[in-house]
Design an enzyme around this catalytic site. Structure first.
Site: not given
Ligand code: NAD
Length: 444
Positions: A201, A235
């Site tokens: 997602e 998002c």
């Molecule tokens: P992110 O990808 O930075 O982090 C998401 C999760 O991944 C967190 O739990 C984090 O700890 C983990 N993570 C971060 N870096 C990692 C790595 N290198 N290796 C493994 N795990 C890692 O996203 P965010 O900043 O928390 O959220 C924002 C993003 O999420 C935006 O792009 C937004 O559009 C998207 N989002 C999508 C939805 C959806 O339903 N499609 C909903 C909310 C947010």
């Protein structure tokens, strides 16, 4: 340990699933104050926004799963053919086993609990990995949620990129990830090592086309609410508006009117406007304020991580604000000459998670729908489509893969096992398919 618990078969029992779901609902009810406080602490989220977009949505999802669990779990009979006429064919929805759910920080409760409901309903064991950035909600999830769930089957694991990287080395039976496309690629690569099925997602830039044939104030109210909800950190928020130069001139005063009505003359003092999650994102967003020309807002306060609801006009496609997902309370207006140019603009970019079109002319809405692609589409409204559990939620292309919410979640977390039970008698009939084939072929 969780795998061992799964292997005992206890999560497969309907009674166990229902008990865990009821308990999950109880967790939401008992800890409503702690959850409101945590969401306020992390994002300055108002009680209304926390209820509407997190707590109540999750409670509704639990209630829906409880109401439909028996039906969803039932084997689905399917038709047979001539050679299997006396057999029974059905689809068995069986759990995958051990599921990993990784959540982001922007709706830190919703994006953890909604998939969890589907995973429990489908009979899986689950490891939950909340975001380390929404620290207050992470703490509530880590300390209180396990008290409500069977701890041999459900566990909360804490940590950031490094710890998540370690977690991803393990072999899970399904991974459900919500977050950025950048980390989505890391998760997909890790899943590929074990051939683990995944749902991603993800995010991106959601276009919002505004036709000349619209009431600007109605559009401005709807766009402003969805853009500035949760301080723009959503998002599915409209990321940018595409409209004619003429509509831009009509929209700006209407947007100003909506912003003043929603957040007062000084939005910084409004209890209804959230804050930016952390310093890094605050600085990133501040950098985007220099694009185009500020028509509304533009102020910020580092101490509070406050960014005013902002509208940028005359923004060029090549500017930084149009290169990345904004994820903050900034709305760029990009002018186009007509509908064709808007559609061409949208189709030149990655497929978005959500796409919005506003027009009094339904034919215009239908054209945008027919000539573009996105995870979801909403005509004449903002992200209200997300509140319907009857619609599948998810992205396409770089905005993700897989669907959830309601019954779609149950199906996502179930292996759709194809089953055929033949009768052990009537062997004579099978002569039709056994060698030697030649005499038979002449009869076919
Ligand atoms: P992110 O990808 O930075 O982090 C998401 C999760 O991944 C967190 O739990 C984090 O700890 C983990 N993570 C971060 N870096 C990692 C790595 N290198 N290796 C493994 N795990 C890692 O996203 P965010 O900043 O928390 O959220 C924002 C993003 O999420 C935006 O792009 C937004 O559009 C998207 N989002 C999508 C939805 C959806 O339903 N499609 C909903 C909310 C947010």
């Amino acid at each position: 340990m969780l795998k061992e618990a799964f292997n005992t078969g206890k999560t497969k029992m309907a009674k166990f699933r229902a008990e865990q779901l009821e308990s999950l609902g109880q967790f939401l009810q008992d800890n409503s104050k702690q959850l409101h406080d945590a969401l306020d602490g992390d994002l300055g989220k108002s009680a209304f926004e926390s209820d509407m977009s997190e707590i109540i949505l999750c409670q509704n999802e639990v209630d829906l799963a409880l109401k439909n669990l028996q039906t969803w779990m039932k084997d689905e009979s399917v038709s047979t053919n001539f050679l299997t006429k006396f057999s029974s064919a059905f689809i068995r929805k069986e759990p995958f086993g051990l599921v990993l759910i990784i959540a982001p920080w922007n709706y830190p409760l919703n994006l953890m609990i909604m998939p969890l409901v589907g995973a429990i309903a489908a009979g899986n064991c689950v490891v939950l990995k909340p975001s380390e950035m929404s620290k207050n909600t992470e703490k509530v999830l880590a300390e209180l949620l396990p008290q409500y769930l069977d701890q041999s089957c459900f566990a909360v694991v804490l940590g950031g990129p490094e710890e998540t990287g370690q977690l991803l080395k393990h072999k899970f039976d399904y991974i459900f990830f919500t977050g950025s496309p950048r980390v989505g690629k890391i998760v997909m690569a890790a899943a590929a090592k074990h051939l683990t099925p995944i749902t991603l997602e993800l995010g991106g830039k959601n276009p919002c086309y505004v036709d000349d044939n619209c009431d600007p104030q109605t559009v401005a109210n709807r766009v402003a609410w969805f853009r500035y909800f949760n301080a723009g950190q959503t998002c599915v928020a409209p990321d940018y508006v595409l409209c004619s130069q003429e509509m831009q001139e009509r929209l700006v005063p209407a947007l100003q009117n909506a912003i003043t009505r929603f957040y007062g003359d000084n939005p910084q003092t409004s209890p209804n406007l959230g804050r930016i999650i952390n310093q890094k994102h605050f600085e990133r967003l501040q950098g985007l304020l220099g694009c185009g020309r500020v028509a509304i807002g533009g102020q910020s306060d580092e101490g509070e991580r406050y960014i005013a609801p902002t509208v940028l006009v005359d923004v060029q496609e090549t500017e930084p604000v149009m290169q990345e997902e904004i994820f903050g309370p900034i709305l760029p207006l990009v002018t186009v000459r007509n509908l064709d140019e808007a559609i061409e603009f949208i189709n030149r970019r990655e497929k978005p998670l959500a796409l919005y079109a506003y027009s009094n002319n339904v034919e215009v809405i239908k054209q945008v729908l027919a000539r573009t692609s996105s995870g979801s589409f909403c005509g004449n409204d903002g992200f209200m489509h997300m509140t319907l559990s009857s619609l599948p939620f998810g992205g396409v292309g770089s905005s993700g893969m897989g669907r959830y919410h309601g019954k779609f979640s149950f199906d996502t977390f179930s292996n759709q096992r194809a089953c055929l039970l033949s009768c052990s008698g009537m062997e004579k009939l099978n002569d039709l398919r056994y060698p030697p084939y030649s005499p038979r072929r002449q009869q076919l």
